[in-house]
Design a protein around this motif. Structure first.
Motif, PDB file in Angstrom:
ATOM      1  N   LEU A 146       3.693  -3.156  -6.623  1.00  0.00           N
ATOM      2  CA  LEU A 146       3.431  -1.815  -6.098  1.00  0.00           C
ATOM      3  C   LEU A 146       2.565  -1.024  -7.070  1.00  0.00           C
ATOM      4  CD1 LEU A 146       6.996  -1.031  -4.723  1.00  0.00           C
ATOM      5  CD2 LEU A 146       4.942  -1.433  -3.345  1.00  0.00           C
ATOM      6  N   GLY A 179      -1.016  -1.746  -6.912  1.00  0.00           N
ATOM      7  CA  GLY A 179      -1.694  -1.140  -5.780  1.00  0.00           C
ATOM      8  C   GLY A 179      -2.220   0.255  -6.055  1.00  0.00           C
ATOM      9  N   TYR A 180      -1.847   0.826  -7.179  1.00  0.00           N
ATOM     10  CA  TYR A 180      -2.389   2.117  -7.590  1.00  0.00           C
ATOM     11  C   TYR A 180      -3.525   1.952  -8.591  1.00  0.00           C
ATOM     12  CZ  TYR A 180       1.611   4.139  -5.227  1.00  0.00           C
ATOM     13  OH  TYR A 180       2.532   4.491  -4.260  1.00  0.00           O
ATOM     14  N   ALA A 214      -7.753  -1.925  -5.337  1.00  0.00           N
ATOM     15  CA  ALA A 214      -7.583  -2.100  -3.897  1.00  0.00           C
ATOM     16  C   ALA A 214      -7.129  -3.522  -3.583  1.00  0.00           C
ATOM     17  CB  ALA A 214      -8.890  -1.792  -3.176  1.00  0.00           C
ATOM     18  N   TYR A 215      -6.052  -3.633  -2.828  1.00  0.00           N
ATOM     19  CA  TYR A 215      -5.563  -4.909  -2.323  1.00  0.00           C
ATOM     20  C   TYR A 215      -5.489  -4.836  -0.808  1.00  0.00           C
ATOM     21  CZ  TYR A 215      -4.415  -6.395  -7.029  1.00  0.00           C
ATOM     22  OH  TYR A 215      -4.515  -6.755  -8.353  1.00  0.00           O
ATOM     23  N   ILE A 261       0.388  -5.314  -0.013  1.00  0.00           N
ATOM     24  CA  ILE A 261       1.321  -5.368  -1.136  1.00  0.00           C
ATOM     25  C   ILE A 261       2.727  -5.634  -0.611  1.00  0.00           C
ATOM     26  CG2 ILE A 261       2.320  -4.099  -3.077  1.00  0.00           C
ATOM     27  CD1 ILE A 261      -0.230  -2.389  -3.093  1.00  0.00           C
ATOM     28  N   ILE A 264      -2.357   5.372  -3.398  1.00  0.00           N
ATOM     29  CA  ILE A 264      -2.244   3.933  -3.298  1.00  0.00           C
ATOM     30  C   ILE A 264      -3.499   3.384  -2.618  1.00  0.00           C
ATOM     31  CG2 ILE A 264      -1.044   3.881  -1.056  1.00  0.00           C
ATOM     32  CD1 ILE A 264       0.723   1.628  -2.374  1.00  0.00           C
ATOM     33  N   LYS A 265      -3.961   2.228  -3.067  1.00  0.00           N
ATOM     34  CA  LYS A 265      -5.263   1.708  -2.647  1.00  0.00           C
ATOM     35  C   LYS A 265      -5.113   0.508  -1.723  1.00  0.00           C
ATOM     36  CE  LYS A 265      -7.290   3.344  -6.985  1.00  0.00           C
ATOM     37  NZ  LYS A 265      -8.056   2.998  -8.208  1.00  0.00           N
ATOM     38  N   THR A 266      -4.268   0.659  -0.714  1.00  0.00           N
ATOM     39  CA  THR A 266      -4.088  -0.376   0.290  1.00  0.00           C
ATOM     40  C   THR A 266      -3.643   0.275   1.584  1.00  0.00           C
ATOM     41  OG1 THR A 266      -3.019  -2.471   0.838  1.00  0.00           O
ATOM     42  CG2 THR A 266      -1.675  -0.810  -0.236  1.00  0.00           C
ATOM     43  N   VAL A 282       1.783  -2.060   3.323  1.00  0.00           N
ATOM     44  CA  VAL A 282       2.832  -2.205   2.311  1.00  0.00           C
ATOM     45  C   VAL A 282       4.111  -2.672   2.994  1.00  0.00           C
ATOM     46  CG1 VAL A 282       4.182  -1.094   0.503  1.00  0.00           C
ATOM     47  CG2 VAL A 282       1.829  -0.337   0.942  1.00  0.00           C
ATOM     48  N   THR A 293      -0.125   4.963   4.776  1.00  0.00           N
ATOM     49  CA  THR A 293      -0.376   3.533   4.976  1.00  0.00           C
ATOM     50  C   THR A 293       0.388   3.031   6.193  1.00  0.00           C
ATOM     51  OG1 THR A 293       1.533   2.754   3.709  1.00  0.00           O
ATOM     52  CG2 THR A 293      -0.481   3.229   2.445  1.00  0.00           C
ATOM     53  N   CYS A 325       3.346   0.885   6.771  1.00  0.00           N
ATOM     54  CA  CYS A 325       4.438   0.487   5.890  1.00  0.00           C
ATOM     55  C   CYS A 325       5.688   0.171   6.700  1.00  0.00           C
ATOM     56  CB  CYS A 325       4.740   1.609   4.886  1.00  0.00           C
ATOM     57  SG  CYS A 325       6.128   1.292   3.785  1.00  0.00           S
TER      58      CYS A 325
END
Length: 221
Positions: free
Chosen positions: A117, A120-121, A124-125, A128, A149-151, A154, A188, A190
């Motif tokens: 996690l 992910g900050y 970019a994925y 996660i 967060i870069k996704t 989650v 996101t 999630c």
């Protein structure tokens, strides 16, 4: 096990796969890999799973210092250093297995789930996986409130008995995870999935379910 950039790695799957799955692991995770792989295979065979062996769990996976919950082994806050090594492994894997265009998903269990996690900050994925992640870690939730967060995908999960832990900090994991999920849902795609059992039950299956959910989400995006 293979050595990639001076890191011992468990590697399973095929070259030129659509999905590159990255997971920090320990010896317990290695024992659960068969079940994890069987779970992922129910969704796809088009992947390469890379388990990167962690040398010092408390140091390499913790984002910053936190006093020990048990015994005298404090969390040393070495995640940033380890993360740079993980990135080097990923780049080398992309070259060795011709996977420059692969979707990269990072995941892990327990403290490795927290690390995934946290990653992910940083970058970019495509997705996660935080399976029973240690989101009770000091100041982690406040960190997530002030960093994007870069996704877009989650996956979170928890055993339904984990909130009954004797340690009060660890027992707070349910409330922390629900708070975190509610926040992520605003930014996101999630999901929070509950599993039967305590923290140590079906660990490989739980991580495999997470990777599978991300893969299905990406396939239908």
């Amino acid at each position: 096990m293979e050595t990639i950039k001076n890191r011992q790695c468990f590697i399973h799957g095929k070259k030129q796969a659509k999905y590159l799955l990255i997971q920090p692991i320990d010896e317990h995770d290695l024992d659960a890999m068969e079940e994890e792989i069987e779970t992922i295979n129910k969704t796809t065979s088009d992947y390469l799973l890379v388990g990167i062996l962690v040398n010092d769990w408390q140091r390499e996976l913790s984002p910053w210092y936190m006093p020990a919950l048990f015994g005298n082994e404090d969390f040393q806050g070495g995640a940033d250093v380890f993360y740079q090594e993980v990135k080097e492994v990923v780049e080398e894997i992309k070259v060795l297995y011709d996977m420059h265009d692969a979707h990269v998903i990072i995941g892990g269990y327990s403290l490795a789930g927290l690390f995934a996690l946290y990653a992910g900050y940083q970058d970019a994925y495509d997705g996660i996986v935080g399976a029973s992640p240690s989101v009770w870690f000091k100041d982690f939730l406040s960190y997530t409130q002030t960093h994007p967060i870069k996704t877009q995908y989650v996956y979170l999960s928890l055993g339904d008995k984990e909130e009954k832990a004797r340690n009060k900090t660890m027992a707070s994991v349910g409330d922390c995870l629900r708070t975190y999920e509610a926040y992520l849902r605003e930014h996101t795609h999630c999901i929070l999935e509950m599993n039967p059992g305590n923290h140590f039950k079906d660990t490989g299956i739980r991580v495999g379910k997470g990777f599978s959910w991300i893969i299905k989400s990406l396939d239908h995006a």
